[in-house]
Enzyme design. Structure first.
Site, PDB file in Angstrom:
ATOM      1  N   GLY A   1      -2.045  43.575  22.646  1.00 17.07           N
ATOM      2  CA  GLY A   1      -1.776  43.623  24.075  1.00 17.07           C
ATOM      3  C   GLY A   1      -2.908  44.303  24.791  1.00 17.07           C
ATOM      4  O   GLY A   1      -3.954  44.622  24.210  1.00 17.07           O
ATOM      5  N   GLY A   2      -2.693  44.555  26.094  1.00 18.18           N
ATOM      6  CA  GLY A   2      -3.725  45.200  26.875  1.00 18.18           C
ATOM      7  C   GLY A   2      -4.002  46.612  26.415  1.00 18.18           C
ATOM      8  O   GLY A   2      -5.086  47.146  26.630  1.00 18.18           O
TER       9      GLY A   2
ATOM     10  N   LYS B   1      -0.493  52.222  16.674  1.00 20.23           N
ATOM     11  CA  LYS B   1      -1.208  51.655  17.819  1.00 20.23           C
ATOM     12  C   LYS B   1      -2.636  52.174  17.802  1.00 20.23           C
ATOM     13  O   LYS B   1      -2.865  53.379  17.690  1.00 20.23           O
ATOM     14  CB  LYS B   1      -0.544  52.066  19.130  1.00 20.23           C
ATOM     15  CG  LYS B   1       0.695  51.285  19.499  1.00 20.23           C
ATOM     16  CD  LYS B   1       1.154  51.707  20.893  1.00 20.23           C
ATOM     17  CE  LYS B   1       2.430  50.967  21.284  1.00 20.23           C
ATOM     18  NZ  LYS B   1       2.871  51.365  22.640  1.00 20.23           N
TER      19      LYS B   1
ATOM     20  N   ASP C   1       8.383  50.815  33.105  1.00 15.02           N
ATOM     21  CA  ASP C   1       7.994  49.510  32.549  1.00 15.02           C
ATOM     22  C   ASP C   1       9.051  49.036  31.551  1.00 15.02           C
ATOM     23  O   ASP C   1       8.752  48.801  30.374  1.00 15.02           O
ATOM     24  CB  ASP C   1       6.619  49.605  31.884  1.00 15.02           C
ATOM     25  CG  ASP C   1       6.014  48.217  31.615  1.00 15.02           C
ATOM     26  OD1 ASP C   1       6.503  47.237  32.219  1.00 15.02           O
ATOM     27  OD2 ASP C   1       5.074  48.126  30.812  1.00 15.02           O
TER      28      ASP C   1
ATOM     29  N   ILE D   1       0.519  43.349  13.690  1.00 20.99           N
ATOM     30  CA  ILE D   1       1.823  42.772  14.070  1.00 20.99           C
ATOM     31  C   ILE D   1       1.938  42.583  15.574  1.00 20.99           C
ATOM     32  O   ILE D   1       2.983  42.160  16.066  1.00 20.99           O
ATOM     33  CB  ILE D   1       2.982  43.660  13.583  1.00 20.99           C
ATOM     34  CG1 ILE D   1       2.862  45.085  14.121  1.00 20.99           C
ATOM     35  CG2 ILE D   1       3.068  43.642  12.071  1.00 20.99           C
ATOM     36  CD1 ILE D   1       4.056  45.968  13.773  1.00 20.99           C
ATOM     37  N   GLY D   2       0.890  42.896  16.328  1.00 21.47           N
ATOM     38  CA  GLY D   2       0.967  42.694  17.768  1.00 21.47           C
ATOM     39  C   GLY D   2      -0.299  43.120  18.472  1.00 21.47           C
ATOM     40  O   GLY D   2      -1.005  44.038  18.044  1.00 21.47           O
TER      41      GLY D   2
ATOM     42  N   GLY E   1      -4.139  47.614  23.252  1.00 26.04           N
ATOM     43  CA  GLY E   1      -4.833  47.653  21.975  1.00 26.04           C
ATOM     44  C   GLY E   1      -4.091  46.811  20.945  1.00 26.04           C
ATOM     45  O   GLY E   1      -3.521  45.779  21.260  1.00 26.04           O
TER      46      GLY E   1
ATOM     47  N   VAL F   1      -1.425  46.738  17.349  1.00 29.16           N
ATOM     48  CA  VAL F   1      -0.390  47.438  16.583  1.00 29.16           C
ATOM     49  C   VAL F   1      -0.430  46.942  15.141  1.00 29.16           C
ATOM     50  O   VAL F   1      -0.499  45.730  14.891  1.00 29.16           O
ATOM     51  CB  VAL F   1       1.008  47.195  17.175  1.00 29.16           C
ATOM     52  CG1 VAL F   1       2.052  47.967  16.369  1.00 29.16           C
ATOM     53  CG2 VAL F   1       1.050  47.627  18.622  1.00 29.16           C
TER      54      VAL F   1
END
Length: 624
Positions: A451-452, A470, A572, A448-449, A454, A456
């Site tokens: 990014g930097g 994750k 963040d 489902i996602g 890893g 998800v």
């Protein structure tokens, strides 16, 4: 006509505007215009030079300002202008009308400082100014209104604290200061109001603990403290409120266990709402004594264990909500439990029962034939499991033989005592194997996602619980140095120790082979960025919802900065790092760059976060 002392035309369905000639009634003392269809403005000179004792404009459609000299003679006793469209300030002469007895001004748009509108009125019995736009602070002079029985100031913009002098209003029966901007604590002196039957302080910014001596208000029937920032535990002394029929303490920061003594409030009928707090431990079985209760909400806490079976005897229950806790076991019988939707139980570890959308507790039935059937099933399962285990063992041998030397290295963190103490889902409700099975060994279809950090995955376990996983690939980051290892430990420590309804919940973590895994609660709406810029955002993210999101994130940051020890700096805050529940309640996530500030540390940190969201400081970023 000028000698007329009484003008009473109430409830005659009269309409139109008041004639300006009404100001010519120079001896007028009693004016009753309520319950008609009058509109327009009231002549500004009305009351000038008069000694009005009674004036009522209630339940019409008047607009504009009230006559500023309406109470020129300072003889006014009864004044009602409720449910109109009046605006502007209240007549300044009202402050000096010491003989005021009954004042109803609710349902208008009055402005100005409330301390400039009212003074000391020893004979005042009833005052309602709710639903306007009055501001200012509450004066301790209100304590001198010792004969007042009803005081409603809710729905304004009042600020400051509630004066302790409110405890001197000995005749007070009904107090509502809800939906203002009041701060400070709930005065313990309110426990002196022996005649009080309704207390509403909801939706302010009150803090501190709930005064234990509220239990002295023996006639209390309704208590609403919801939507504040109250902390601590529920005083067990509240169980002495034997006439209580309504209790709402939701959306605070209350903690500890729910007192079993609340089950002694056997007159509770309309509502018991303790949702959106940080209560932990088991649900007291003594609450099953609340056989008159209609609505029970214990959702969004950290409660564990089963829902007591004795709750089946709560025959008056109409609605229940136990969602987003850590409850397990069988859902009680009874209409309120069986006929509600699965949403009332979502977000728990392992509830089961005869509810649509919830796993059944017993998939079989009794009897000899059933026993024979079970033996056949067991034999079959044992055979299948044996074959699977043999196949798995063979596969492991083959994989071990084929692994390169680099792949034979076990992640050093696996041998660290701190990591071993925080085992995967320590209550044992699901295992890493359950995660693997739920994602079909982390296939792309469950992703489902990315990014930097890893990837998800969404994993729906056999119990019906849905989690987000994750997965970090060790090889992508190279060898893990002591600094990186410490950073990973700090992140896990932060997420396992924080307990806040606006911070995502970490279920557990582990390492396996070349991967590290973190498992969180699953938020179905996804990120704020996805919702905000999607089609749904245009339809549902109105200003009320956006304010809800902003307040939730602010509460989460305040908790991290001021209630955690050591304080935690997220560093963040982005739209992608704010997740939304089904009701748009926000959850702050992704603590990959978070920093724990020890007692000897400084608030200065190295540059971290997402570009476009970092503070414009070349030397470092500060989260204040």
């Amino acid at each position: 006509m000028t000698a007329l002392e009484v003008l009473d035309v109430n409830t005659n369905n009269l309409e139109g505007e008041l004639p300006a000639t009404i100001t010519l009634l120079r001896n007028l003392q009693y004016l009753a215009l309520f319950d008609n269809n009058f509109s327009g403005t009231v002549p500004p000179d009305l009351g000038k030079g008069l000694s009005l004792t009674d004036a009522s404009f209630a339940n019409n459609s008047f607009s504009g300002e009230l006559p500023q000299r309406l109470c020129d003679g300072l003889a006014l006793q009864n004044f009602t202008a409720n449910h109109n469209n009046f605006s502007g300030t209240l007549p300044p002469c009202l402050k000096n009308c010491t003989g005021l007895f009954r004042v109803r001004l609710e349902g208008n748009h009055f402005t100005g400082d409330i301390s400039e509108a009212f003074g000391v009125h020893p004979g005042l019995d009833y005052l309602d100014v709710s639903g306007s736009e009055l501001t200012g602070r509450l004066s301790s002079d209100w304590g001198k209104c010792t004969n007042i029985t009803r005081l409603h100031m809710d729905g304004n913009g009042l600020s400051g604290s509630i004066p302790a002098a409110f405890g001197s209003m000995a005749s007070l029966q009904d107090l509502s200061l809800a939906e203002n901007n009041l701060t400070g604590s709930v005065p313990p002196e309110l426990g002196q109001l022996s005649l009080l039957f309704s207390l509403n302080l909801s939706h302010n910014a009150l803090s501190g603990s709930i005064p234990a001596n509220l239990g002295n208000n023996s006639k209390l029937q309704a208590v609403d403290l919801s939507g504040n920032s109250l902390t601590g535990t529920i005083p067990s002394g509240l169980s002495k409120l034997s006439y209580l029929i309504f209790l709402d303490m939701s959306k605070n920061k209350l903690s500890g266990q729910i007192p079993g003594e609340l089950g002694n409030l056997v007159q509770l009928q309309r509502l018991l709402d303790l949702s959106s707090n940080s209560f932990s431990g088991a649900i007291p079985s003594n609450l099953g004594k609340l056989t008159n209760l209609q609505k029970l909400n214990l959702s969004h806490n950290d409660l564990s264990g089963p829902i007591p079976a004795g709750f089946s005897g709560m025959s008056s229950l109409e609605t229940v909500d136990f969602s987003y806790n850590r409850l397990t076991g069988k859902i009680p019988s009874g209409n309120a439990f069986q006929n509600t939707s699965a949403d009332a139980y979502i977000g728990n570890l392992g509830l089961c029962g005869n509810v649509q959308g919830i796993t059944s507790c017993d998939l079989g039935s009794g009897g000899a034939s059933s026993g024979h059937h079970k033996r056949i099933v067991i034999a079959t399962v044992v055979s299948v499991v044996g074959v699977v285990l043999l196949a798995a063992l063979a596969a492991c041998v083959i994989l071990l033989c084929r692994r390169r030397p680099r792949e034979q290295k076990v992640l050093e963190a696996n041998t660290n005592d701190a990591f071993e103490s925080m085992i995967w889902e320590k209550e044992g409700k699901f295992t890493f194997l359950d995660i693997v099975n739920a994602t079909d060994n982390f296939k792309e279809t469950f992703c489902i996602g990315k990014g930097g950090f890893g990837t998800v995955y969404r994993a729906e376990l056999a119990s019906g619980q849905v989690v987000a996983v994750k997965r970090f690939h060790v090889a992508e980051t190279g060898d893990i140095s002591d600094v990186s290892k410490k950073s990973f430990e700090n992140e896990i420590k932060a997420l396992t120790e924080v307990r806040h309804r606006n911070i995502v919940k970490l279920h557990g973590f582990c390492t396996s082979g070349d991967y590290m895994y973190l498992v969180y609660e699953y938020l179905e709406r996804g990120s704020l960025a996805k919702t905000l810029y999607g089609d749904e955002g245009k339809k549902k993210l109105d200003w009320d919802v956006r304010m809800k999101v902003i307040q939730g994130v602010a509460h989460a940051l305040a908790y991290l900065h001021h209630d955690c020890n050591p304080p935690i700096v997220h560093r963040d805050i982005t739209l992608n790092n704010i997740l939304l529940e089904s009701d748009f309640e926000p959850r702050l996530c992704d603590f990959g760059t978070a920093k724990l500030l020890g007692s000897a540390s400084t608030n200065w940190t190295s540059v971290a976060g997402s570009y476009g969201y970092m503070a414009p400081d070349n030397e470092g970023d500060r989260e204040v």
